[in-house]
Design an enzyme around this catalytic site. Structure first.
Site, PDB file in Angstrom:
ATOM      1  N   CYS A 151     -23.299 -16.478  -8.429  1.00 36.24           N
ATOM      2  CA  CYS A 151     -23.222 -16.943  -9.821  1.00 36.24           C
ATOM      3  C   CYS A 151     -21.948 -16.512 -10.536  1.00 36.24           C
ATOM      4  O   CYS A 151     -21.704 -16.904 -11.671  1.00 36.24           O
ATOM      5  CB  CYS A 151     -24.452 -16.487 -10.617  1.00 36.24           C
ATOM      6  SG  CYS A 151     -24.472 -14.718 -10.989  1.00 36.24           S
ATOM      7  N   SER A 201       5.717  -1.782   1.798  1.00 36.94           N
ATOM      8  CA  SER A 201       4.949  -2.808   2.506  1.00 36.94           C
ATOM      9  C   SER A 201       5.493  -2.964   3.917  1.00 36.94           C
ATOM     10  O   SER A 201       6.713  -2.983   4.121  1.00 36.94           O
ATOM     11  CB  SER A 201       5.042  -4.156   1.783  1.00 36.94           C
ATOM     12  OG  SER A 201       4.415  -5.165   2.567  1.00 36.94           O
ATOM     13  N   SER A 202       4.566  -3.086   4.880  1.00 33.19           N
ATOM     14  CA  SER A 202       4.992  -3.306   6.268  1.00 33.19           C
ATOM     15  C   SER A 202       5.555  -4.718   6.427  1.00 33.19           C
ATOM     16  O   SER A 202       6.113  -5.054   7.462  1.00 33.19           O
ATOM     17  CB  SER A 202       3.805  -3.106   7.219  1.00 33.19           C
ATOM     18  OG  SER A 202       2.770  -4.015   6.903  1.00 33.19           O
ATOM     19  N   CYS A 208     -20.427 -11.437  -8.259  1.00 39.27           N
ATOM     20  CA  CYS A 208     -21.530 -12.016  -7.510  1.00 39.27           C
ATOM     21  C   CYS A 208     -20.987 -13.274  -6.836  1.00 39.27           C
ATOM     22  O   CYS A 208     -20.429 -14.150  -7.510  1.00 39.27           O
ATOM     23  CB  CYS A 208     -22.687 -12.374  -8.435  1.00 39.27           C
ATOM     24  SG  CYS A 208     -23.936 -13.369  -7.569  1.00 39.27           S
ATOM     25  N   ARG A 239      -1.814   0.603   7.803  1.00 43.57           N
ATOM     26  CA  ARG A 239      -1.223   0.534   9.139  1.00 43.57           C
ATOM     27  C   ARG A 239      -0.443   1.765   9.584  1.00 43.57           C
ATOM     28  O   ARG A 239       0.038   1.809  10.699  1.00 43.57           O
ATOM     29  CB  ARG A 239      -0.342  -0.719   9.251  1.00 43.57           C
ATOM     30  CG  ARG A 239      -1.179  -1.974   9.163  1.00 43.57           C
ATOM     31  CD  ARG A 239      -0.368  -3.248   9.145  1.00 43.57           C
ATOM     32  NE  ARG A 239      -1.262  -4.383   8.991  1.00 43.57           N
ATOM     33  CZ  ARG A 239      -1.786  -4.784   7.838  1.00 43.57           C
ATOM     34  NH1 ARG A 239      -1.493  -4.143   6.725  1.00 43.57           N
ATOM     35  NH2 ARG A 239      -2.615  -5.806   7.786  1.00 43.57           N
ATOM     36  N   ALA A 287       0.810  -1.217   0.000  1.00 45.42           N
ATOM     37  CA  ALA A 287       0.000   0.000   0.000  1.00 45.42           C
ATOM     38  C   ALA A 287       0.848   1.275   0.000  1.00 45.42           C
ATOM     39  O   ALA A 287       0.414   2.315  -0.495  1.00 45.42           O
ATOM     40  CB  ALA A 287      -0.927  -0.018   1.204  1.00 45.42           C
ATOM     41  N   HIS A 298      -4.040  -9.694  -3.865  1.00 48.13           N
ATOM     42  CA  HIS A 298      -5.281  -9.420  -3.131  1.00 48.13           C
ATOM     43  C   HIS A 298      -6.423  -9.000  -4.046  1.00 48.13           C
ATOM     44  O   HIS A 298      -7.394  -8.408  -3.588  1.00 48.13           O
ATOM     45  CB  HIS A 298      -5.021  -8.353  -2.053  1.00 48.13           C
ATOM     46  CG  HIS A 298      -4.087  -8.831  -0.981  1.00 48.13           C
ATOM     47  ND1 HIS A 298      -3.487  -8.003  -0.071  1.00 48.13           N
ATOM     48  CD2 HIS A 298      -3.646 -10.080  -0.680  1.00 48.13           C
ATOM     49  CE1 HIS A 298      -2.710  -8.718   0.739  1.00 48.13           C
ATOM     50  NE2 HIS A 298      -2.787  -9.972   0.378  1.00 48.13           N
ATOM     51  N   CYS A 345     -27.017  -9.158  -6.728  1.00 49.33           N
ATOM     52  CA  CYS A 345     -26.897  -9.463  -8.156  1.00 49.33           C
ATOM     53  C   CYS A 345     -28.260  -9.351  -8.851  1.00 49.33           C
ATOM     54  O   CYS A 345     -29.240  -9.965  -8.415  1.00 49.33           O
ATOM     55  CB  CYS A 345     -26.338 -10.881  -8.307  1.00 49.33           C
ATOM     56  SG  CYS A 345     -26.188 -11.442  -9.996  1.00 49.33           S
TER      57      CYS A 345
HETATM   58  P1  NAD Z   1       0.593  -1.710   5.143  1.00 50.16           P
HETATM   59  O1  NAD Z   1      -0.427  -0.633   5.364  1.00 50.16           O
HETATM   60  O2  NAD Z   1       0.693  -2.828   6.110  1.00 50.16           O
HETATM   61  O3  NAD Z   1       2.042  -1.040   5.081  1.00 50.16           O
HETATM   62  C1  NAD Z   1       2.320   0.026   4.251  1.00 50.16           C
HETATM   63  C2  NAD Z   1       3.736   0.451   4.564  1.00 50.16           C
HETATM   64  O4  NAD Z   1       4.099   1.446   3.610  1.00 50.16           O
HETATM   65  C3  NAD Z   1       3.906   1.079   5.951  1.00 50.16           C
HETATM   66  O5  NAD Z   1       4.930   0.396   6.641  1.00 50.16           O
HETATM   67  C4  NAD Z   1       4.303   2.542   5.669  1.00 50.16           C
HETATM   68  O6  NAD Z   1       5.310   3.000   6.530  1.00 50.16           O
HETATM   69  C5  NAD Z   1       4.849   2.453   4.265  1.00 50.16           C
HETATM   70  N1  NAD Z   1       4.671   3.661   3.480  1.00 50.16           N
HETATM   71  C6  NAD Z   1       3.597   4.493   3.428  1.00 50.16           C
HETATM   72  N2  NAD Z   1       3.784   5.447   2.516  1.00 50.16           N
HETATM   73  C7  NAD Z   1       5.025   5.233   1.980  1.00 50.16           C
HETATM   74  C8  NAD Z   1       5.792   5.888   0.993  1.00 50.16           C
HETATM   75  N3  NAD Z   1       5.333   6.966   0.350  1.00 50.16           N
HETATM   76  N4  NAD Z   1       7.004   5.382   0.687  1.00 50.16           N
HETATM   77  C9  NAD Z   1       7.503   4.292   1.325  1.00 50.16           C
HETATM   78  N5  NAD Z   1       6.824   3.639   2.286  1.00 50.16           N
HETATM   79  C10 NAD Z   1       5.593   4.095   2.590  1.00 50.16           C
HETATM   80  O7  NAD Z   1       0.410  -2.212   3.643  1.00 50.16           O
HETATM   81  P2  NAD Z   1       0.741  -3.616   3.037  1.00 50.16           P
HETATM   82  O8  NAD Z   1       2.020  -4.170   3.553  1.00 50.16           O
HETATM   83  O9  NAD Z   1       0.511  -3.500   1.566  1.00 50.16           O
HETATM   84  O10 NAD Z   1      -0.443  -4.450   3.729  1.00 50.16           O
HETATM   85  C11 NAD Z   1      -1.218  -5.142   3.062  1.00 50.16           C
HETATM   86  C12 NAD Z   1      -2.678  -4.716   2.837  1.00 50.16           C
HETATM   87  O11 NAD Z   1      -3.061  -3.384   2.516  1.00 50.16           O
HETATM   88  C13 NAD Z   1      -3.047  -5.457   1.626  1.00 50.16           C
HETATM   89  O12 NAD Z   1      -4.052  -6.341   2.025  1.00 50.16           O
HETATM   90  C14 NAD Z   1      -3.591  -4.483   0.588  1.00 50.16           C
HETATM   91  O13 NAD Z   1      -4.550  -5.129  -0.182  1.00 50.16           O
HETATM   92  C15 NAD Z   1      -4.091  -3.436   1.454  1.00 50.16           C
HETATM   93  N6  NAD Z   1      -4.259  -2.065   0.961  1.00 50.16           N
HETATM   94  C16 NAD Z   1      -4.075  -1.739  -0.351  1.00 50.16           C
HETATM   95  C17 NAD Z   1      -4.200  -0.415  -0.769  1.00 50.16           C
HETATM   96  C18 NAD Z   1      -4.027  -0.091  -2.224  1.00 50.16           C
HETATM   97  O14 NAD Z   1      -4.393  -0.887  -3.088  1.00 50.16           O
HETATM   98  N7  NAD Z   1      -3.456   1.072  -2.536  1.00 50.16           N
HETATM   99  C19 NAD Z   1      -4.466   0.590   0.166  1.00 50.16           C
HETATM  100  C20 NAD Z   1      -4.646   0.221   1.529  1.00 50.16           C
HETATM  101  C21 NAD Z   1      -4.525  -1.116   1.898  1.00 50.16           C
END
Ligand code: NAD
Length: 235
Positions: free
Chosen positions: A114, A177-178, A111, A18, A6, A103, A136
């Site tokens: 179906c 990603s965290s 739906c 997060r 994210a 994801h 649906c």
């Molecule tokens: P997460 O929220 O757990 O972690 C995001 C990480 O990105 C954090 O540690 C944060 O410090 C870091 N971060 C935020 N902005 C940043 C930047 N500009 N540059 C560098 N780092 C940055 O997200 P994750 O690990 O992807 O967790 C997974 C879940 O979040 C997934 O299930 C996903 O589907 C969902 N999600 C997706 C979106 C999207 O599609 N954009 C948005 C919110 C959540």
């Protein structure tokens, strides 16, 4: 190989989950089990989806997405694995066949009975018109965006391909990603065990930092744009 979360999309205006100002500070997640068994949960779920869709629909790829697209253009990208559901890698120009969406995607609705596939925008229009729990039109089943909810398994074929690709890549760069959601967070570990160089670019520390060959706690967009050659990727 690039693996995104994210955090790569926060610079496009989509909050992550997060961080302190992330989505979980405002919305309580609904599990698939709750969604299936309770009207109240379905209502809360769609309220959340209705509130967040305009951000996703309007979001534009940022320099980070464009830098990853540039890697593909140069022949330096084997696969792009993403946890994101926003479709911004494809909008940035990466080839859909190279993108593994672990994801799912927010851009269409299924739906659950179906399997009918519906465009997300048309469902938003129904929500805006007052429908609280869309069903649906063809069979009456529950509609749900084609995303993986809490308590739901990741698509097996996509996950299997992602793990397989990790066994053969030369380098894996995890961005935004965290690295705390399993099993996706295991992908960098598998790549490293199979001899890949591992880089982590995330604003905050992650549990895998000690394993990595390169760690950078900065914002993704500027770092990636500079890494592939800079200012021409800015809009
Ligand atoms: P997460 O929220 O757990 O972690 C995001 C990480 O990105 C954090 O540690 C944060 O410090 C870091 N971060 C935020 N902005 C940043 C930047 N500009 N540059 C560098 N780092 C940055 O997200 P994750 O690990 O992807 O967790 C997974 C879940 O979040 C997934 O299930 C996903 O589907 C969902 N999600 C997706 C979106 C999207 O599609 N954009 C948005 C919110 C959540």
């Amino acid at each position: 190989m690039v693996f995104t979360g994210a955090g790569i999309s926060t610079e496009s205006g989509i909050p992550d989950f997060r961080s302190a100002d992330g989505l979980w500070s405002r919305f309580q997640p609904v599990t698939i089990q709750e969604f299936l068994y309770s009207d109240d949960a379905r209502r809360r779920y769609w309220q959340y989806k209705r509130a967040t869709w305009p951000l996703i629909a309007a979001a534009q790829p940022n320099p980070g997405h464009r830098a990853i697209c540039e890697l593909e253009r140069r022949g330096q990208l084997q696969t792009l694995i993403t946890q994101n559901i926003d479709g911004l890698h494809e909008r940035a120009g990466n080839t859909p066949q190279l993108i593994l969406e672990l994801h799912g995607s927010e851009h269409f609705v299924l739906c659950l009975s179906c399997g009918l596939r519906i465009d997300r925008t048309s469902v938003q229009q129904r929500l805006d018109a007052g429908e609280e729990i869309p069903s649906c039109a063809s069979c009456g089943g529950w509609l749900k965006p084609a995303t993986v909810s809490f308590g739901q398994s990741l698509p097996a074929e996509v996950l299997e391909r992602a793990f397989h690709e990790c066994t053969s890549c030369e380098a894996l760069l995890a961005v935004g990603s965290s690295l705390s959601v399993m099993p996706a967070a295991q992908l960098p570990v598998v790549a490293k065990r199979h001899g890949a160089w591992l880089g982590i670019l995330n604003r905050e520390p992650t549990p895998l930092d000690d394993l990595a060959d390169w760690v950078c706690h900065e914002s993704a967009g500027a770092v990636l744009a500079e890494a592939v050659g800079g200012s021409e990727l800015e809009e």
